[in-house]
Scaffold this active site. Structure first.
Site, PDB file in Angstrom:
ATOM      1  N   GLY B 335       0.831  -1.210   0.000  1.00 42.05           N
ATOM      2  CA  GLY B 335       0.000   0.000   0.000  1.00 42.05           C
ATOM      3  C   GLY B 335       0.858   1.250   0.000  1.00 42.05           C
ATOM      4  O   GLY B 335       0.668   2.151  -0.819  1.00 42.05           O
ATOM      5  N   TRP B 337       3.852   1.499  -0.974  1.00 46.70           N
ATOM      6  CA  TRP B 337       4.570   1.588  -2.235  1.00 46.70           C
ATOM      7  C   TRP B 337       3.737   2.334  -3.290  1.00 46.70           C
ATOM      8  O   TRP B 337       4.251   3.116  -4.084  1.00 46.70           O
ATOM      9  CB  TRP B 337       4.944   0.192  -2.753  1.00 46.70           C
ATOM     10  CG  TRP B 337       5.322   0.224  -4.199  1.00 46.70           C
ATOM     11  CD1 TRP B 337       6.425   0.835  -4.741  1.00 46.70           C
ATOM     12  CD2 TRP B 337       4.602  -0.313  -5.286  1.00 46.70           C
ATOM     13  NE1 TRP B 337       6.431   0.698  -6.102  1.00 46.70           N
ATOM     14  CE2 TRP B 337       5.313   0.001  -6.464  1.00 46.70           C
ATOM     15  CE3 TRP B 337       3.417  -1.049  -5.391  1.00 46.70           C
ATOM     16  CZ2 TRP B 337       4.880  -0.396  -7.730  1.00 46.70           C
ATOM     17  CZ3 TRP B 337       2.982  -1.438  -6.643  1.00 46.70           C
ATOM     18  CH2 TRP B 337       3.713  -1.104  -7.797  1.00 46.70           C
ATOM     19  N   HIS B 338       2.398   2.110  -3.269  1.00 57.37           N
ATOM     20  CA  HIS B 338       1.564   2.798  -4.257  1.00 57.37           C
ATOM     21  C   HIS B 338       1.601   4.300  -4.038  1.00 57.37           C
ATOM     22  O   HIS B 338       1.383   5.073  -4.971  1.00 57.37           O
ATOM     23  CB  HIS B 338       0.125   2.292  -4.182  1.00 57.37           C
ATOM     24  CG  HIS B 338      -0.070   0.982  -4.885  1.00 57.37           C
ATOM     25  ND1 HIS B 338       0.107   0.852  -6.239  1.00 57.37           N
ATOM     26  CD2 HIS B 338      -0.420  -0.240  -4.437  1.00 57.37           C
ATOM     27  CE1 HIS B 338      -0.126  -0.401  -6.590  1.00 57.37           C
ATOM     28  NE2 HIS B 338      -0.441  -1.084  -5.517  1.00 57.37           N
ATOM     29  N   GLY B 339       1.831   4.726  -2.825  1.00 59.98           N
ATOM     30  CA  GLY B 339       1.869   6.158  -2.537  1.00 59.98           C
ATOM     31  C   GLY B 339       1.418   6.390  -1.116  1.00 59.98           C
ATOM     32  O   GLY B 339       0.641   5.611  -0.573  1.00 59.98           O
TER      33      GLY B 339
END
Lengths: 427, 409
Positions: B335, B337-339
């Site tokens: 999560g 990593w997605h932003g």
């Protein structure tokens, strides 16, 4: 091994060839039914507006004479006195083909016309020219780009003659599209704006692009017409008096309008008032239009492009200048003298170039039940509209000899505050 | 298409429109002919890759291109130095440090917009995440001792492999190198070409037709409807959920199909990224079918390692607790990593908890519901449930709830 390669690439080659034929062959893929034409004529969605093939077919229909009604948001006011309803109910020898929505101003109409040039030639048209378009900077770039399509662009380039009007149009187009827009066509618009003639290669590119876009239009436009015709036009015909007479119509209009304007003191349609004005807050709108002026605007030159096109195609066109709701104008502080000044300027631009069919309703905004809301015709307003438009269209005549004056494309004209003396400079 | 050599240098975003394929396929043709005759034209391939990567970063994306070059040098240094160290010693701290240094650029790029009001970091570029996965994977395999040698040129080739540079799939170095050094025999290569053609056309259907229709035509309208319907649960919100979910799938799966297809034409068997994810019967199966190369990367390099470390230290009494904790942490990390926004983190947490519950349910079923035999009905329910859990998570992921609830209009 060869066989396997054929099995892999054979279908690809076939698909590729089929695509090439589909996109480039000189064929017309679409045929629309009578019903499609009827629906498209009152659909008023952006797809129909931008589409070419449907318009072409309807406007050249031999059995039903569709007449283009250029304008903007007024066409959306579909009460039973709307021109489309009247034409059906009283079996007129013409049917309006409505072209325009909120935000479709002169320049948008000019480019959209490019897709139907042969269908306009030597025919009749109606053009509602709203003073509200004539704000300082003219059409909003967002609105313009929403209605502009590359198909319009290529058709326009195709008929471009490197005239002053063409240069002006190219310049406007580039400015409205903005800096970020890149592409083959943008470079060509730039050349037109600079007054350079197009090279053979560029003409070839335009041609290819045009053919592809036309075919795209033919293939994909049929899915997108809405059901205004069955939902909002046809059912209204049964509320109209059986026998046509303006006396009957007016009586009916007064009766209906009185019933539908009970929740406000401006004579505005109840649903419009409760849906659009009340949620926003009436108090907040008091005096809101005090500083609005329509006298100085780029729109005047954009409008001149439309006139140029009508003259070139010898279209016999009737212009209608609508009023504003007088009570509403008083409340919001709109300066009606200023409004009249804009109307005067528009009328001068029209009449001095022999566009003599001008219906000026601009002073009628105070008549009872003339306006359906703040700036749009309704009930009695539509009847007044019909009184002029019906005889004009029912007995078609040839276009007058227009005398085009390209000085109307100048900044000087855009900025002119008209008086009797300085108008003479634009003879 | 006609004006390729016109006034401006073109900017070509990978697989973004059908024209791109015309250029790409023409350019890849000599390579394919070479491979058909059993030869890999390595110099041509290098030039081909460089040209297409450069064209991704022309005009206003020049800054990103510079960032890419700087990033590559950084990773070469980190991985190269760690390799030199690893030949001699194997201290955990140094391993952690190397991993940290390798992740630093990506972390900055991901955290920056949150700290600085949405401003994009200047060291970011399209594809940074995927390059980071490749580099970190390399470091971890060196640590494990399965990756013994390191040569900068093959490593570079692997990192910036053109077809997959911007959005995966995430390949593994050793697998990639084996393909690269080895030219497939003619029979196999022709089979690969056949698959490539099939994937490209399927990708056209996915990306240029379905995803276009869903994402460009339907979704904006759906969002508009949902916003006018208000903040609560509404039918238009469901419409947004389905439209977005399918758009996400067809767009990304289409993209991945292109990347795999072009790899195949270049004689590299890049792994597939999607395997009909919506017919999964549970969440675990879903992650074996959805964005496979990413979830397997996380499985191998995050999940397994976490479980291993926790078990070694005997943190918990019950053996099942290890996987539960690891699921949540693993997905939470994905999560992040997605932003760094609440909805990506919530998305990660949602899936972490989902996998935990899923695991618990499977154990429960095995123990207490032995009589429950799978049939079309139970499987139908399972697929339906999984699909909707996934769709809800995608609605979270879309960020639309953020717009609906918190962005002032």
């Amino acid at each position: 091994m060869k066989k396997r390669l054929w099995q892999i690439f054979g279908p690809v080659i076939v698909a590729f060839l089929a695509l090439l034929i589909l996109l480039f062959a000189p064929l017309n893929y679409s045929h629309f039914s009578v019903k499609d034409e009827k629906k498209a004529a009152v659909a008023l969605n952006s797809i129909t507006f931008k589409n070419q093939q449907l318009k072409k077919q309807a406007l050249s229909d031999k059995k039903t004479r569709y007449v283009p009604f250029f304008g903007s948001s007024e066409w959306e006011r579909m009460d039973q006195f709307h021109p489309s309803v009247l034409a059906i109910k009283y079996h007129r020898n013409y049917r309006p083909f409505l072209l325009g929505r909120r935000g479709t101003q002169s320049l948008t109409q000019y480019f959209a016309m490019q897709t139907i040039l042969p269908e306009l030639k030597n025919k009749q048209a109606v053009f509602v020219i709203s003073p509200q378009w004539f704000v300082k900077k003219g059409v909003d770039p967002g609105e313009f780009n929403y209605y502009f399509s590359n198909l319009q662009g290529t058709e326009w380039l195709d008929s471009n003659t490197n005239s002053r009007a063409d240069r002006y149009a190219a310049d406007r187009l580039l400015k409205l599209q903005g800096e970020d827009k890149k592409g083959i066509l943008t470079n060509i618009y730039k050349r037109v704006a600079e007054g350079k003639s197009l090279t053979k290669q560029e003409k070839w590119e335009i041609y290819l692009e045009k053919v592809v876009l036309e075919h795209e239009d033919q293939l994909f436009s049929r899915f997108q017409v809405n059901d205004n015709y069955d939902r909002r036009i046809l059912p209204k015909t049964k509320y109209l008096p059986r026998q046509f007479s303006y006396r009957n119509l007016t009586r009916s209009a007064n009766r209906v309008a009185a019933r539908q304007t009970t929740n406000n003191r401006f004579g505005i349609l109840n649903s419009f008032y409760s849906g659009r004005i009340k949620p926003f807050g009436l108090k907040r709108l008091k005096g809101a239009q005090r500083n609005i002026s329509y006298v100085q605007s780029t729109e005047y030159s954009d409008f001149q492009l439309v006139l140029n096109e009508f003259a070139k195609l010898k279209v016999n066109v009737m212009f209608v200048i609508p009023p504003v709701n007088r009570k509403w104008a008083a409340y919001t502080g709109l300066d009606l003298n200023n409004y009249q000044e804009a109307v005067k300027k528009i009328k001068y631009q029209l009449k001095s170039q022999s566009f003599n069919n001008v219906v000026d309703l601009s002073k009628d905004g105070g008549k009872p039940y003339f306006m359906q809301d703040t700036i749009h015709l309704g009930w009695c307003g539509w009847i007044a509209f019909d009184k002029k438009v019906n005889p004009f269209l029912s007995h078609p005549t040839k276009a007058p000899k227009y005398k085009i004056n390209n000085n109307f494309l100048s900044k000087k004209w855009q900025r002119l505050k008209p008086n009797n003396a300085n108008l003479k400079e634009f003879k | 298409m006609v004006n390729f050599f016109g006034n401006a240098i073109p900017n070509l975003q990978p697989y973004s429109d059908p024209q791109y394929f015309v250029y790409l396929l023409i350019a890849v043709m000599p390579l394919a002919i070479g491979l058909y005759y059993g030869k890999r034209f390595k110099i041509y391939e290098t030039i081909f890759s460089i040209v297409f990567i450069v064209l991704m970063f022309t005009n206003d994306k020049l800054g990103q291109g510079v960032a890419l070059i700087a990033y590559i040098i950084w990773q070469l240094l980190v991985v190269g130095v760690y390799h030199q160290y690893r030949i001699r010693k194997n201290n955990s701290l140094i391993f952690y440090l190397a991993t940290f240094l390798s992740i630093v650029p990506l972390s900055i790029v991901k955290i920056m917009p949150t700290v600085d009001h949405g401003a994009q970091s200047i060291i970011g570029f399209l594809g940074i995440s995927y390059l980071t996965f490749r580099a970190v994977g390399m470091i971890m395999e060196m640590r494990d001792g399965v990756q013994k040698d390191f040569h900068w040129w093959p490593f570079l080739r692997f990192m910036v492999f053109m077809p997959t540079i911007s959005s995966g799939p995430i390949d593994r170095y050793r697998r990639f190198e084996k393909d690269y050094d080895h030219v497939p025999d003619r029979d196999k290569y022709v089979t690969m070409v056949g698959k490539a053609v099939q994937y490209i056309f399927l990708g056209f259907l996915y990306k240029f037709i379905l995803a276009y229709f869903l994402g460009t035509i339907m979704l904006p309208e759906a969002k508009q409807m949902a916003i006018s319907a208000g903040k609560g649960l509404s039918w238009p919100l469901l419409y947004v959920m389905y439209t977005y979910g399918f758009d996400l799938f067809f767009d990304f799966a289409g993209y991945s199909l292109f990347a795999v297809a072009i790899s195949y034409l270049m004689g590299i068997e890049t792994p597939m990224n999607f395997k009909q994810p919506f017919k999964s019967k549970n969440l675990k199966e879903f992650w074996n079918r959805w964005h496979i190369s990413l979830s397997f990367w996380f499985r191998d390099f995050v999940f397994m390692r976490m479980v291993f470390v926790m078990k070694k230290r005997r943190l918990f009494k019950k053996s099942t607790t290890y996987s539960s904790v690891a699921y949540v942490l693993n997905m939470l990390l994905m999560g992040f990593w997605h932003g760094v926004t609440w909805y990506y983190i919530a998305y990660g947490l949602f899936h972490g908890l989902g996998l935990m519950i899923n695991d618990w349910w499977l154990r429960f079923k095995r123990k207490h519901l032995k009589w429950l035999k799978p049939n079309w009905f139970t499987q139908g329910i399972a697929i339906f449930l999984t699909f909707h859990v996934v769709m809800i998570s995608f609605l979270l992921f879309s960020g639309f709830l953020n717009v609906l609830w918190f962005v002032k209009k």
